[in-house]
Design a protein around this motif. Structure first.
Motif, PDB file in Angstrom:
ATOM      1  N   HIS A 164      52.760  36.031  65.927  1.00 29.30           N
ATOM      2  CA  HIS A 164      53.568  36.628  64.868  1.00 29.30           C
ATOM      3  C   HIS A 164      54.963  36.002  64.939  1.00 29.30           C
ATOM      4  CE1 HIS A 164      54.638  38.656  68.451  1.00 29.30           C
ATOM      5  NE2 HIS A 164      55.268  39.668  67.911  1.00 29.30           N
ATOM      6  N   LYS A 165      55.755  36.170  63.895  1.00 32.00           N
ATOM      7  CA  LYS A 165      57.013  35.443  63.819  1.00 32.00           C
ATOM      8  C   LYS A 165      58.169  36.329  63.351  1.00 32.00           C
ATOM      9  CE  LYS A 165      54.777  30.997  63.252  1.00 32.00           C
ATOM     10  NZ  LYS A 165      53.448  31.497  63.624  1.00 32.00           N
ATOM     11  N   PRO A 166      58.461  37.382  64.093  1.00 34.82           N
ATOM     12  CA  PRO A 166      59.714  38.089  63.805  1.00 34.82           C
ATOM     13  C   PRO A 166      60.878  37.134  64.049  1.00 34.82           C
ATOM     14  CG  PRO A 166      58.848  38.762  65.930  1.00 34.82           C
ATOM     15  CD  PRO A 166      57.790  37.897  65.309  1.00 34.82           C
ATOM     16  N   GLU A 167      61.986  37.341  63.379  1.00 35.48           N
ATOM     17  CA  GLU A 167      63.118  36.415  63.489  1.00 35.48           C
ATOM     18  C   GLU A 167      64.401  37.170  63.798  1.00 35.48           C
ATOM     19  OE1 GLU A 167      63.577  33.890  60.092  1.00 35.48           O
ATOM     20  OE2 GLU A 167      61.475  33.279  60.066  1.00 35.48           O
ATOM     21  N   MET A 168      65.241  36.552  64.596  1.00 32.69           N
ATOM     22  CA  MET A 168      66.617  36.983  64.800  1.00 32.69           C
ATOM     23  C   MET A 168      67.504  35.825  64.356  1.00 32.69           C
ATOM     24  SD  MET A 168      68.964  39.124  65.907  1.00 32.69           S
ATOM     25  CE  MET A 168      68.301  40.258  67.127  1.00 32.69           C
ATOM     26  N   SER A 169      68.372  36.080  63.399  1.00 40.61           N
ATOM     27  CA  SER A 169      69.252  35.039  62.876  1.00 40.61           C
ATOM     28  C   SER A 169      70.698  35.354  63.220  1.00 40.61           C
ATOM     29  CB  SER A 169      69.099  34.918  61.355  1.00 40.61           C
ATOM     30  OG  SER A 169      67.817  34.429  61.031  1.00 40.61           O
ATOM     31  N   ILE A 170      71.401  34.345  63.728  1.00 41.55           N
ATOM     32  CA  ILE A 170      72.811  34.458  64.078  1.00 41.55           C
ATOM     33  C   ILE A 170      73.577  33.448  63.238  1.00 41.55           C
ATOM     34  CG2 ILE A 170      74.515  34.323  65.942  1.00 41.55           C
ATOM     35  CD1 ILE A 170      72.198  34.810  67.912  1.00 41.55           C
ATOM     36  N   ALA A 171      74.532  33.913  62.469  1.00 39.41           N
ATOM     37  CA  ALA A 171      75.266  33.046  61.554  1.00 39.41           C
ATOM     38  C   ALA A 171      76.171  32.084  62.319  1.00 39.41           C
ATOM     39  CB  ALA A 171      76.097  33.878  60.583  1.00 39.41           C
TER      40      ALA A 171
END
Length: 274
Positions: free
Chosen positions: A128-135
């Motif tokens: 599965h591919k949950p994502e955490m994005s940091i600008a």
């Protein structure tokens, strides 16, 4: 284990920023073997073991996966190695977005395994591919559904949106106001489904009408609904996804801000580097 310098792959999808305006290109350019073309889009830099873009030990043809396989406990730590069967459990990316990505939702673990089994040529792994994005820069994204009362308000404020969801709008507004959780979920699903399956000619008609009403001069980082409608329409003329501005949360992040997207959460990156 000592730190290992990696040579990482970079992708040139059409939505990427061009040349050294792209953070992905800037990081890729630390490899002296990489030449950056000012006219080329650089969308993603990948650091990991994914077969579509594996990292290699700098100056060699040795893939990172081979280094991990040689001694997983040393490379990953014993607890991570044991939990994930000696495999790197994530893919680290740098994204540089000039044009919005398509609206998407990543599968949960169960569905990911099924898709990988049935279509391994398309779904390269069963994770599965949950994502955490940091600008890394000022950043705009859409993620998850808005509160239902906001969506209900937009149905009243934007008749073009309502016209594309005419069969489900009234029931959605009723459920949003007085329905139980099950009714609200069902009504949201029906509204979104009707919108996304609208006939292209109807979408074009309503989008043209909407653009005529909201057209104006907007700053690059303006995230008001009229500004985003105009921006997305310019990038993808006639696309029904433009109307998702009225259904999905709009996020405006500064460098260092972050957000999480779980499995099955609809989302789209709009602009910036992360």
């Amino acid at each position: 284990m000592t730190a290992i310098r990696l040579a990482c792959s970079v992708n040139s999808y059409h939505w990427g920023k061009h040349g050294l305006d792209s953070k992905a290109a800037q990081f890729a350019a630390t490899n002296p073997d990489v030449t950056i073309d000012a006219n080329q889009p650089y969308a993603e830099l990948w650091m990991g073991t994914h077969p579509s873009g594996p990292s290699r030990v700098f100056g060699t043809d040795t893939e990172l996966a081979a280094v991990i396989d040689e001694n997983p406990d040393a490379a990953l730590g014993a607890s991570v190695s044991q939990r994930y069967d000696g495999k790197l459990p994530f893919l680290f990316k740098v994204l540089s977005i000039e044009k919005a990505l398509s609206i998407q939702a990543h599968p949960d673990k169960q569905l990911a395994k099924l898709l990988h089994t049935e279509r391994p040529n398309v779904y390269k792994d069963g994770n599965h591919k949950p994502e955490m994005s940091i600008a890394l820069t000022d950043f705009i994204a859409m993620s998850g559904f808005r509160p239902l009362d906001q969506i209900s308000g937009f149905l009243d404020t934007y008749p073009e949106f309502r016209a594309l969801t005419a069969n489900s709008a009234a029931e959605f507004q009723r459920a949003a106001a007085t329905g139980n959780d099950q009714e609200r979920r069902a009504a949201l699903k029906q509204l979104f489904s009707e919108l996304m399956n609208a006939r292209p000619e109807d979408v074009q008609l309503q989008l043209d009408t909407l653009l005529a009403r909201v057209r104006g001069e907007y700053a690059e980082l303006d995230v008001s609904e009229p500004a985003l409608v105009q921006r997305l329409s310019a990038e993808y003329p006639g696309d029904v996804g433009v109307f998702c501005v009225f259904m999905l949360n709009v996020l405006k992040l500064q460098p260092g801000d972050a957000f999480y997207m779980g499995p099955n959460d609809p989302h789209a990156y709009v602009f910036g580097d992360c």
